[in-house]
Design a protein around this motif. Structure first.
Motif, PDB file in Angstrom:
ATOM      1  N   HIS A 163     -42.425  -2.832  28.454  1.00 37.90           N
ATOM      2  CA  HIS A 163     -42.370  -1.958  29.627  1.00 37.90           C
ATOM      3  C   HIS A 163     -43.595  -1.044  29.684  1.00 37.90           C
ATOM      4  N   ALA A 164     -44.730  -1.570  29.245  1.00 37.11           N
ATOM      5  CA  ALA A 164     -45.955  -0.764  29.136  1.00 37.11           C
ATOM      6  C   ALA A 164     -46.366  -0.141  30.461  1.00 37.11           C
ATOM      7  N   GLU A 165     -46.144  -0.829  31.553  1.00 41.02           N
ATOM      8  CA  GLU A 165     -46.549  -0.298  32.860  1.00 41.02           C
ATOM      9  C   GLU A 165     -45.547   0.704  33.428  1.00 41.02           C
ATOM     10  N   GLU A 166     -44.308   0.650  32.962  1.00 38.54           N
ATOM     11  CA  GLU A 166     -43.273   1.530  33.505  1.00 38.54           C
ATOM     12  C   GLU A 166     -43.111   2.834  32.732  1.00 38.54           C
ATOM     13  N   ILE A 167     -43.306   2.807  31.414  1.00 42.77           N
ATOM     14  CA  ILE A 167     -43.016   3.979  30.587  1.00 42.77           C
ATOM     15  C   ILE A 167     -44.293   4.776  30.345  1.00 42.77           C
ATOM     16  N   LYS A 168     -44.313   6.025  30.854  1.00 46.41           N
ATOM     17  CA  LYS A 168     -45.424   6.936  30.578  1.00 46.41           C
ATOM     18  C   LYS A 168     -45.247   7.591  29.212  1.00 46.41           C
ATOM     19  N   GLU A 169     -44.010   8.061  28.941  1.00 47.28           N
ATOM     20  CA  GLU A 169     -43.694   8.716  27.669  1.00 47.28           C
ATOM     21  C   GLU A 169     -42.284   8.344  27.242  1.00 47.28           C
ATOM     22  N   ALA A 170     -42.093   8.241  25.939  1.00 43.53           N
ATOM     23  CA  ALA A 170     -40.776   8.009  25.351  1.00 43.53           C
ATOM     24  C   ALA A 170     -40.602   8.995  24.207  1.00 43.53           C
ATOM     25  N   ASP A 171     -39.407   9.557  24.105  1.00 48.69           N
ATOM     26  CA  ASP A 171     -39.135  10.554  23.072  1.00 48.69           C
ATOM     27  C   ASP A 171     -37.690  10.382  22.615  1.00 48.69           C
ATOM     28  N   ILE A 172     -37.495   9.750  21.468  1.00 53.72           N
ATOM     29  CA  ILE A 172     -36.166   9.599  20.879  1.00 53.72           C
ATOM     30  C   ILE A 172     -36.079  10.670  19.797  1.00 53.72           C
ATOM     31  N   ASN A 173     -35.386  11.756  20.122  1.00 57.74           N
ATOM     32  CA  ASN A 173     -35.375  12.918  19.233  1.00 57.74           C
ATOM     33  C   ASN A 173     -34.119  13.747  19.459  1.00 57.74           C
ATOM     34  N   PRO A 174     -33.284  13.839  18.449  1.00 55.78           N
ATOM     35  CA  PRO A 174     -33.461  13.270  17.129  1.00 55.78           C
ATOM     36  C   PRO A 174     -32.894  11.862  17.017  1.00 55.78           C
TER      37      PRO A 174
END
Length: 191
Positions: A163-174
């Motif tokens: 999904h390289a073109e769709e996702i600007k940022e991802a944050d799985i926390n915690p």
């Protein structure tokens, strides 16, 4: 949720539950008083929600609701995330999670796609790697589970690649990592 409904739901859930504020524009819910954990009854859940609602920052926001869910198993909090860089493309990141990601800024990045060796090196790059390994008598976090999660996010065929073109940022926390598994507790994606 009405009190009787909440009691019925809590009777079906494990003994302890967390309550999370459901509001997308409050990024750090715990800093705003929007997270309470280890609640054992409908009365404790109601009290937690009332306390949250009375918080100055939360009172000023339009609240979408409250999320009551199963408690994650005990373990070490990590963060796995990534972003789309205009020059390098997708990057994946790992670090000590929860509040420590902002406080310690102990993170490691790699250009995607990563390999298993890259994931291992990312963990080794962390100043807090000894904490994950079980320093000072702590239970170690499953290194295999962290590597697996990193590959599912930043490896060939991973989320940031497919999904390289769709996702600007991802944050799985915690992401809570025990001796045997990793569980994503909260995540934020910017498309």
């Amino acid at each position: 949720m009405r009190g009787t409904d909440m009691s019925a739901v809590l009777n079906k859930k494990p003994k302890k539950v967390p309550v999370h504020l459901h509001k997308y524009d409050i990024l750090h819910k715990s800093d705003a008083g929007g997270v309470k954990v280890g609640l054992k009854s409908a009365a404790e859940v109601k009290d937690a929600i009332n306390t949250m609602a009375a918080s100055k920052q939360i009172k000023a926001a339009r609240i979408d609701g409250y999320l009551i869910e199963e408690m994650a198993p005990a373990g070490q909090e990590i963060v796995i995330g990534g972003l789309r860089d205009p020059y390098f493309g997708p990057l994946v990141m790992v670090g000590l999670g929860g509040i420590f990601v902002e406080v310690l800024r102990d993170v490691s990045f790699r250009i995607c796609p990563i390999t298993r060796i890259d994931a291992e090196e990312m963990i080794d790059d962390l100043k807090g790697a000894a904490i994950l390994a079980g320093a000072r008598g702590r239970q170690p976090a499953s290194r295999a589970a962290i590597v697996d999660a990193l590959l599912k996010v930043g490896g060939e065929g991973g989320l940031l690649m497919t999904h390289a073109e769709e996702i600007k940022e991802a944050d799985i926390n915690p992401m809570i990592v025990s001796e045997t598994a990793a569980v994503a507790v909260d995540a934020r994606f910017i498309l």
